[in-house]
Design a protein around this motif. Structure first.
Motif, short mmCIF file in Angstrom:
data_model
loop_
_atom_site.label_atom_id
_atom_site.label_comp_id
_atom_site.label_asym_id
_atom_site.label_seq_id
_atom_site.Cartn_x
_atom_site.Cartn_y
_atom_site.Cartn_z
N GLY A 151 76.88 14.89 17.09
CA GLY A 151 77.01 14.39 18.33
C GLY A 151 77.65 12.83 18.31
O GLY A 151 77.04 12.24 17.37
N CYS B 95 72.61 28.55 17.58
CA CYS B 95 71.96 28.52 19.06
C CYS B 95 72.98 27.93 19.89
O CYS B 95 73.78 27.07 19.55
N ASP C 115 73.09 13.42 19.09
CA ASP C 115 72.63 14.60 19.76
C ASP C 115 71.03 14.85 19.10
O ASP C 115 70.27 15.60 19.81
N ALA D 288 72.16 29.61 26.09
CA ALA D 288 71.32 30.60 26.41
C ALA D 288 70.19 30.94 25.46
O ALA D 288 69.56 31.99 25.72
N ASN E 193 77.80 10.32 21.78
CA ASN E 193 77.66 10.32 23.15
C ASN E 193 77.35 8.76 23.23
O ASN E 193 76.78 8.13 22.63
P1 NDP Z 1 81.10 21.59 23.41
O1 NDP Z 1 80.50 20.87 24.52
O2 NDP Z 1 82.46 22.36 23.20
O3 NDP Z 1 79.83 22.43 22.80
C1 NDP Z 1 78.49 22.26 22.88
C2 NDP Z 1 77.86 23.42 22.36
O4 NDP Z 1 76.60 23.10 22.41
C3 NDP Z 1 78.20 24.56 23.39
O5 NDP Z 1 77.93 25.78 22.66
C4 NDP Z 1 76.81 24.58 24.27
O6 NDP Z 1 76.52 25.98 24.38
C5 NDP Z 1 75.61 23.94 23.26
N1 NDP Z 1 74.57 23.55 24.06
C6 NDP Z 1 74.88 22.56 25.05
N2 NDP Z 1 73.70 22.24 25.69
C7 NDP Z 1 72.74 22.89 24.89
C8 NDP Z 1 71.04 23.21 24.73
N3 NDP Z 1 70.48 22.50 25.85
N4 NDP Z 1 70.58 24.17 24.09
C9 NDP Z 1 71.32 24.67 23.02
N5 NDP Z 1 72.73 24.66 23.16
C10 NDP Z 1 73.36 23.70 23.66
O7 NDP Z 1 81.10 20.34 22.37
P2 NDP Z 1 81.85 19.79 20.70
O8 NDP Z 1 81.03 21.20 19.82
O9 NDP Z 1 83.24 19.87 20.89
O10 NDP Z 1 80.97 18.69 20.27
C11 NDP Z 1 79.62 18.70 20.29
C12 NDP Z 1 79.43 17.27 19.96
O11 NDP Z 1 79.90 16.70 18.75
C13 NDP Z 1 79.86 16.25 21.05
O12 NDP Z 1 78.87 15.18 21.00
C14 NDP Z 1 81.05 15.71 20.39
O13 NDP Z 1 81.29 14.60 21.03
C15 NDP Z 1 80.60 15.54 19.07
N6 NDP Z 1 81.91 15.67 18.05
C16 NDP Z 1 81.93 14.90 17.01
C17 NDP Z 1 82.86 15.11 16.26
C18 NDP Z 1 82.87 14.11 14.87
O14 NDP Z 1 83.89 13.54 14.40
N7 NDP Z 1 81.63 13.38 14.51
C19 NDP Z 1 84.05 15.81 16.17
C20 NDP Z 1 83.90 16.74 17.25
C21 NDP Z 1 82.64 16.69 18.33
P3 NDP Z 1 77.28 26.95 25.57
O15 NDP Z 1 78.44 27.55 24.56
O16 NDP Z 1 76.32 27.93 25.77
O17 NDP Z 1 77.78 26.31 26.42
#
Ligand code: NDP
Length: 293
Positions: free
Chosen positions: A235, A193, A253, A196, A237
């Motif tokens: 996530g 997901c 998240d 979009a 945050n």
């Molecule tokens: P990105 O911002 O690169 O990607 C986020 C993704 O979530 C995108 O594909 C986006 O869609 C999708 N998204 C955002 N909002 C929604 C919504 N409302 N409904 C559905 N999908 C949504 O983030 P990352 O993948 O880099 O990281 C994700 C999370 O994981 C962050 O909180 C980050 O801090 C954390 N993280 C944690 C790590 C760890 O070691 N635990 C390592 C890496 C990340 P679209 O593509 O359409 O924009």
């Protein structure tokens, strides 16, 4: 009954101990795995990550080197730094810390790292190997860590409905590639997901395994989760919290309080996926040393 916690910190310790044993075996062959991290600029969050990676690398008995370049470093300087590391036999893993300053073309840097030393698993060769299920490449550390959490917690993945929220190249897409393979710890039916997606909750409610990596604090509430599902919250945050000494606290998240009333197993934030990322980086580095020997 509240969900059982998946203790990422404990599982990460287990993996780090396994890596330390592997490093010991390599030492008998006079091989000391070396990880070099390149940090460009002085972003404070990146500096913290780089320090903790360095410390964990040394604790595992490996050689850790950090190269610091100024925020003004040019594309050519960074490329020649990567070239030197590619050619250095004492360096088995190369990690260029992201994000990079604006003047740098990140894609070009990622492509320049030798795939055999790309312990982050971001080079297109490793991305392709993950997708076709070749096991001699490197899988990005966070999704690889999530899969380890599932396997080591005894979660049945074969035939499971696995829903991933997020499609980044770092987490969501490689996670999809891992879970869909016809292999142990995978063989799931995978849905990905993104922003979009119509009716996100309709998808998340179907999941036996729900993996959330959207970067949106507490976006997935308990009522979006199927009773008995396994929930992995990637996530991290920061949210304001006046009661905390630092003025903020970390949340995932997923809304932990409501989710744990519904799920059968859940990862906390912090202490879930976070510690696994570093553990898998160490494992990738030890394997790079073994494969390059
Ligand atoms: P990105 O911002 O690169 O990607 C986020 C993704 O979530 C995108 O594909 C986006 O869609 C999708 N998204 C955002 N909002 C929604 C919504 N409302 N409904 C559905 N999908 C949504 O983030 P990352 O993948 O880099 O990281 C994700 C999370 O994981 C962050 O909180 C980050 O801090 C954390 N993280 C944690 C790590 C760890 O070691 N635990 C390592 C890496 C990340 P679209 O593509 O359409 O924009």
């Amino acid at each position: 009954m509240p969900a059982e916690l998946i203790d990422g910190a404990a599982i990460a310790r287990e993996i780090r101990a396994e890596v330390a044993r592997e490093v010991h075996r390599l030492a008998q062959r006079r091989i000391v795995p070396g990880l070099t991290v390149v940090l460009v600029g002085d972003d404070p969050a990146s500096a913290v990550y780089v320090r903790s990676k360095g410390k964990a690398t040394e604790e595992a008995g490996m050689r850790s080197v950090t190269i610091r370049l100024p925020a003004t470093a040019s594309q050519a300087e960074l490329l020649s730094c990567v070239d030197a590391l590619n050619a250095d036999p004492s360096v088995h893993g190369i990690l260029v810390q992201m994000p990079l300053p604006k003047q740098i073309d990140t894609v070009a840097i990622v492509r320049r790292v030798r795939p055999e030393k790309d312990v982050d698993g971001f080079h297109p060769v490793n991305v392709g190997k993950n997708l076709i299920g070749e096991r001699d490449g490197f899988v990005p550390c966070t999704p690889a860590g999530v899969q380890e959490l599932l396997v080591r917690s005894g979660v049945q993945t074969r035939g499971a409905e696995c829903v991933i929220v997020g499609r980044s190249n770092i987490v969501g897409k490689p996670m999809m590639a891992l879970m869909v393979q016809n292999a142990a710890g995978a063989n799931a039916t995978v849905t990905v997901c993104h922003s979009a997606t119509r009716d996100l909750a309709a998808h998340t409610r179907r999941a036996d395994i729900l993996i959330v990596a959207a970067g949106r604090p507490r976006m997935v509430m308990g009522d979006m989760i199927r009773p008995g599902a396994v929930v992995i919250d990637v996530g991290i945050n920061r949210i304001d919290d006046a009661s905390a000494k630092s003025g903020y606290r970390l949340v995932g998240d997923v809304d932990f309080e409501s989710a744990r009333e519904v799920a059968s197993k859940i990862t906390p934030v912090p202490g879930g996926v976070g510690p696994m990322t570093i553990a898998l980086l160490l494992r990738n580095t030890a394997r790079a040393a073994e494969q390059l020997a």
